[in-house]
Design an enzyme around this catalytic site. Structure first.
Site, PDB file in Angstrom:
ATOM      1  N   SER A  13       0.716  -1.086   0.049  1.00 38.90           N
ATOM      2  CA  SER A  13      -0.159  -0.079   0.008  1.00 38.90           C
ATOM      3  C   SER A  13       0.770   1.223  -0.279  1.00 38.90           C
ATOM      4  O   SER A  13       0.275   2.516  -0.063  1.00 38.90           O
ATOM      5  CB  SER A  13      -0.873  -0.026   1.276  1.00 38.90           C
ATOM      6  OG  SER A  13      -0.242  -0.075   2.322  1.00 38.90           O
ATOM      7  N   GLY A  15       5.282   2.852  -0.345  1.00 36.18           N
ATOM      8  CA  GLY A  15       6.826   2.633  -0.585  1.00 36.18           C
ATOM      9  C   GLY A  15       6.959   1.677  -1.813  1.00 36.18           C
ATOM     10  O   GLY A  15       6.151   1.962  -2.737  1.00 36.18           O
ATOM     11  N   SER A 136      15.510  -7.809   2.841  1.00 37.72           N
ATOM     12  CA  SER A 136      16.577  -7.209   4.145  1.00 37.72           C
ATOM     13  C   SER A 136      16.705  -6.011   4.088  1.00 37.72           C
ATOM     14  O   SER A 136      15.959  -4.984   3.808  1.00 37.72           O
ATOM     15  CB  SER A 136      17.421  -8.363   4.260  1.00 37.72           C
ATOM     16  OG  SER A 136      18.285  -8.089   5.427  1.00 37.72           O
ATOM     17  N   THR A 186      11.621   6.725   0.279  1.00 35.23           N
ATOM     18  CA  THR A 186      10.240   6.297   0.456  1.00 35.23           C
ATOM     19  C   THR A 186       9.734   6.799   1.752  1.00 35.23           C
ATOM     20  O   THR A 186      10.339   7.728   2.556  1.00 35.23           O
ATOM     21  CB  THR A 186      10.288   4.717   0.722  1.00 35.23           C
ATOM     22  OG1 THR A 186      10.803   4.256   1.820  1.00 35.23           O
ATOM     23  CG2 THR A 186      10.580   3.919  -0.758  1.00 35.23           C
TER      24      THR A 186
END
Length: 279
Positions: A13, A15, A136, A186
């Protein structure tokens, strides 16, 4: 689109997950996208269609994960590419973070990821094909960030389990890529994705300075372009022999080399001690 695949993307939703989902749909790929809020997904991306399936999923609830996977199979009949992207940051020292705060970070960043893998693998094994991307962080390879110990440890855990996972599923024709992003522009450093300790200890001046730097200075000025990160994942999904370790960003590349050099230096400096311990 030729070679159209079915992607399952967590944390879609906002980034990187949102940008990746939008790019895939624009290319004609099929995407099952998950978030804690289906309404948020629909608002950001659009309603369900032949190519897009928005799914509300709670990573830490295995029944919820299993249900989302089953809905994807019912809708698209298969899953070709899994992107374990969902997670959040936690900035605080080992002393000041509570057991509850630390465990919640593990529940999402590690055990949530395992829930998705556990429920996706039966379908990929049956198909004897697939590609899994575990996101990661460079903080899962280089841990020298004061105040990021718990978060780093969750991402180190993702790195370790991913390397073992890759060896486990290789014979089934399934590719695995461990992604180590650096700083990308982001909303990861905003309040919705970065949590701070409930009971901060002022004596940790370096950590308080790190908090200020990340929330006030680095946030919004990260050097990495998330659009290009998404492009890199899409490119890697089409490679015949994709990378197991994929560092993304000049900063990630540089920090990885710094860590490798440091380990190599310690190995050589203390070699006599290391090899002196046998019978």
């Amino acid at each position: 689109m030729e070679n159209s695949k079915v992607w399952f993307v967590t944390g879609a939703s906002k980034g990187i997950g949102l940008i990746l989902t939008q790019k895939l749909l624009a290319q004609g790929q099929k995407v099952a996208a998950t978030s804690r809020s289906e309404a948020g997904l629909i608002k950001a991306i659009g309603i369900s269609s032949d190519n897009f399936l928005p799914l509300e999923m709670d990573l830490v609830d295995e029944k919820s994960v299993k249900n989302a996977i089953e809905k994807t199979i019912n809708h698209f009949k298969t899953i070709d590419v899994l992107v374990n992207n969902a997670g959040y940051g936690l900035l605080g020292t080992l002393e000041e973070l509570t057991d509850e705060e630390a465990r919640k970070n593990y529940d999402v960043n590690v055990f949530g990821l395992l829930n998705v893998i556990r429920n996706t693998m039966p379908y990929m094994r049956a198909n004897r094909s697939g590609h899994v991307f575990n996101i990661s962080s460079v903080a899962g390879f280089y841990g020298g960030f004061p105040g990021w110990g718990i978060y780093c440890s969750t991402k180190f855990a993702v790195a370790g389990l991913t390397e073992s996972f890759a060896a486990e599923v290789k014979s089934f024709g399934i590719n695995v890529t461990l992604v180590y992003p650096g700083y990308f522009r982001t909303d990861f450093l905003t309040g919705s994705s970065l949590q701070l300790p409930a009971n901060a200890i002022a004596a940790y001046k370096e950590v308080r300075e790190s908090e200020s730097a990340h929330t006030d200075t680095i946030n919004g000025n990260q050097p990495g372009d998330p659009e290009k990160l998404a492009d890199a994942l899409i490119q890697m999904s089409g490679e015949e022999n994709p990378a197991l370790h994929l560092f993304l960003g000049q900063d990630a590349y540089d920090m990885a080399n710094q860590k490798i050099s440091s380990v190599q230096s310690d190995l050589e400096q203390w070699k006599t001690v290391s090899v002196s311990t046998g019978f």
